[in-house]
Design a protein around this motif. Structure first.
Motif, mmCIF file in Angstrom:
data_model
loop_
_atom_site.group_PDB
_atom_site.id
_atom_site.type_symbol
_atom_site.label_atom_id
_atom_site.label_comp_id
_atom_site.label_asym_id
_atom_site.label_seq_id
_atom_site.Cartn_x
_atom_site.Cartn_y
_atom_site.Cartn_z
ATOM 1 N N LEU A 73 44.285 40.282 49.391
ATOM 2 C CA LEU A 73 43.513 39.733 48.271
ATOM 3 C C LEU A 73 44.005 38.340 47.919
ATOM 4 O O LEU A 73 43.222 37.457 47.587
ATOM 5 C CB LEU A 73 43.622 40.652 47.051
ATOM 6 N N ARG A 74 45.312 38.135 47.980
ATOM 7 C CA ARG A 74 45.850 36.808 47.682
ATOM 8 C C ARG A 74 45.360 35.784 48.713
ATOM 9 O O ARG A 74 45.062 34.642 48.383
ATOM 10 C CB ARG A 74 47.381 36.856 47.677
ATOM 11 N N GLU A 75 45.262 36.236 49.963
ATOM 12 C CA GLU A 75 44.757 35.342 51.020
ATOM 13 C C GLU A 75 43.331 34.879 50.715
ATOM 14 O O GLU A 75 42.892 33.845 51.188
ATOM 15 C CB GLU A 75 44.771 36.052 52.379
ATOM 16 N N GLU A 76 42.592 35.666 49.930
ATOM 17 C CA GLU A 76 41.223 35.298 49.567
ATOM 18 C C GLU A 76 41.163 34.561 48.233
ATOM 19 O O GLU A 76 40.092 34.352 47.680
ATOM 20 C CB GLU A 76 40.321 36.534 49.527
ATOM 21 N N GLY A 77 42.327 34.218 47.689
ATOM 22 C CA GLY A 77 42.345 33.318 46.536
ATOM 23 C C GLY A 77 42.347 33.982 45.171
ATOM 24 O O GLY A 77 42.140 33.299 44.163
ATOM 25 N N LEU A 78 42.607 35.299 45.094
ATOM 26 C CA LEU A 78 42.648 35.919 43.774
ATOM 27 C C LEU A 78 43.930 35.510 43.041
ATOM 28 O O LEU A 78 44.984 35.344 43.668
ATOM 29 C CB LEU A 78 42.578 37.448 43.890
ATOM 30 N N SER A 79 43.813 35.338 41.738
ATOM 31 C CA SER A 79 44.970 34.922 40.936
ATOM 32 C C SER A 79 45.939 36.088 40.760
ATOM 33 O O SER A 79 45.576 37.245 40.995
ATOM 34 C CB SER A 79 44.504 34.436 39.571
ATOM 35 N N TYR A 80 47.147 35.782 40.309
ATOM 36 C CA TYR A 80 48.131 36.839 40.092
ATOM 37 C C TYR A 80 47.616 37.865 39.071
ATOM 38 O O TYR A 80 47.853 39.056 39.203
ATOM 39 C CB TYR A 80 49.459 36.242 39.614
ATOM 40 N N ARG A 81 46.925 37.366 38.048
ATOM 41 C CA ARG A 81 46.412 38.287 37.029
ATOM 42 C C ARG A 81 45.364 39.228 37.655
ATOM 43 O O ARG A 81 45.373 40.430 37.400
ATOM 44 C CB ARG A 81 45.787 37.499 35.884
ATOM 45 N N GLU A 82 44.499 38.667 38.483
ATOM 46 C CA GLU A 82 43.481 39.497 39.138
ATOM 47 C C GLU A 82 44.124 40.485 40.114
ATOM 48 O O GLU A 82 43.702 41.637 40.222
ATOM 49 C CB GLU A 82 42.478 38.601 39.872
ATOM 50 N N LEU A 83 45.171 40.011 40.804
ATOM 51 C CA LEU A 83 45.873 40.902 41.732
ATOM 52 C C LEU A 83 46.533 42.050 40.978
ATOM 53 O O LEU A 83 46.496 43.201 41.419
ATOM 54 C CB LEU A 83 46.947 40.119 42.495
ATOM 55 N N ALA A 84 47.140 41.707 39.846
ATOM 56 C CA ALA A 84 47.831 42.730 39.053
ATOM 57 C C ALA A 84 46.848 43.819 38.625
ATOM 58 O O ALA A 84 47.158 45.011 38.679
ATOM 59 C CB ALA A 84 48.484 42.084 37.838
ATOM 60 N N THR A 85 45.654 43.384 38.220
ATOM 61 C CA THR A 85 44.631 44.364 37.808
ATOM 62 C C THR A 85 44.176 45.199 38.998
ATOM 63 O O THR A 85 44.014 46.410 38.894
ATOM 64 C CB THR A 85 43.409 43.625 37.215
#
Lengths: 253, 161
Positions: free
Chosen positions: B120-132
């Motif tokens: 997901l991070r490779e696709e540009g999601l922010s840390y907050r979005e990743l945490a969720t």
């Protein structure tokens, strides 16, 4: 004096631009004076680069048009199926109520039929369909869309084998095998028609008179040369004076 | 942002994410498209970034819930890789297949949460979005990502030597 070194998570967040400005400044100052941490950050960057390069080996080729079509088709099919179920349930309930009421009336044909001495009553099929979009199969490679007069139409070419019709809120769909009728459409927003891919043909009728035909992605309105329908942008359809005239003539018949 | 703009912007990344997660072109395409179908079906509204995160979350759940993914992945590890190698010479094609399989095996070594987080991070999601998305505290995302990347890089080095 003991130096506290930030952990890898902090450096990773720093590299990803996820730290506050104050915290990022603290880490930057630390990196300027700490060669060990600079090495750790370089290792994190190296891992990121290596992982990114490896993951790109897995990447697929994406056919955007086909994917968009398929998503819309699935959505339309799902809505249609769900609506049909509700309609069927409603139709059955109405039929039972109607039959019950008719059977209770003295001298009604239903009452006579139930008694075994009358003709079989005809069946009514409710096929009105309301919703934002509907997708239909072609019949013999062709499909037909019927619109009310004054409705604006936009076209574009699709890639699938079905015809997709979108109407803004307020429009009602009436569908049958190989045809869709849009009625009750009071909005200024256009009805949108995504055509099936070639070599299929599509016919659009307005008010029962004017006819527009699309063959192999080329649109013909009566009295005009063909115009190729784009596959990305929506093409507004101008029916023109000659077409309007034909509509008038046709209505007069 | 209308549906077409959102589709053009997000679908390629969502499709790539699903492909990397599943190693199965059909399952990936199905999950990515289904996420957009649900977007249309539920008439989800909001800012584009929020909708993008929602789409990735839905696709992640779809993949997780797909019982056939694991068996497909195992089957595909033994069979042909994804499309797109037909025009290469047999030697290049073989070398590419081996690399692709090595990457898949390396990804398999990560636990599901780390794999999801990293992709997901490779696709540009922010840390907050990743945490969720993976249900962790936002402050631990950096640590988890660094560890996941290090493990994957280590596994790749072991695979590709």
């Amino acid at each position: 004096m003991t130096t506290v070194h930030p952990d890898d998570g902090q450096f990773q967040a720093f590299l990803d631009g996820e730290l506050s400005l104050d915290r990022a400044n603290v880490l930057e100052r630390h990196l300027l004076r700490c060669p060990d941490c600079r090495e750790r950050v370089a290792a994190l960057q190296e891992s990121e680069s290596q992982v990114g390069k490896a993951l790109r080996l897995l990447d697929p080729a994406t056919d955007m048009d086909a994917a968009r079509w398929e998503a819309r088709r699935r959505w339309a099919a799902r809505r249609s199926a769900s609506y049909r179920k509700r309609l069927a349930a409603a139709a059955v309930a109405i039929l039972f109520l109607g039959a019950g009421a008719a059977a209770a009336m003295p001298g009604s044909p239903v009452r006579a039929w139930l008694a075994g001495d009358g003709p079989t009553p005809g069946s009514a099929v409710a096929n009105e369909e309301r919703g934002a979009a509907v997708s239909i199969e072609l019949v013999d490679g062709r499909a037909r869309l019927e619109l009310e007069r004054g409705v604006r139409l936009e076209l574009r070419a699709g890639t699938g084998g079905r015809m997709l019709v979108e109407a803004p809120a307020g429009g009602a769909f009436d569908t049958g095998s190989g045809w869709v009728r849009v009625t009750g459409h009071g909005s200024e927003e256009p009805v949108r028609l995504e055509l099936p891919g070639p070599p299929h043909g599509v016919e659009v009728r307005v008010g029962g008179g004017l006819r527009l035909e699309v063959v192999d992605g080329v649109m013909y309105v009566a009295g005009t040369d063909g115009v190729r329908v784009p596959d990305a942008e929506w093409l507004p359809v101008d029916f023109g004076e000659s077409a309007a005239q034909e509509e008038g003539e046709s209505d007069g018949v | 942002m209308n549906f077409d703009q959102l589709f053009d912007d997000v679908y390629p990344r969502l499709h790539r994410y699903c492909t990397r997660m599943t190693a199965d072109a059909d399952v990936a395409e199905d999950a990515a498209q289904e996420a957009f179908v649900r977007l249309l079906d539920r008439d989800v509204r909001g800012d584009p970034a929020g909708i993008k995160a929602w789409l990735f979350k839905v696709a992640t759940h779809l993949i997780r819930d797909g019982a056939r993914v694991r068996s497909n992945r195992e089957r595909l590890l033994k069979a042909n890789p994804l499309d797109g190698v037909d025009r290469e010479t047999p030697e290049l094609e073989l070398a590419r297949k081996e690399k692709v399989e090595a990457v898949r095996r390396a990804l398999e070594l990560l636990d599901e949460r780390d794999r999801t987080l990293l992709l997901l991070r490779e696709e540009g999601l922010s840390y907050r979005e990743l945490a969720t998305a993976v249900d962790v505290n936002a402050s631990s995302v950096g640590t988890l990502l660094a560890r996941a990347r290090r493990r994957l890089a280590g596994a790749l080095n072991g695979e590709m030597i």
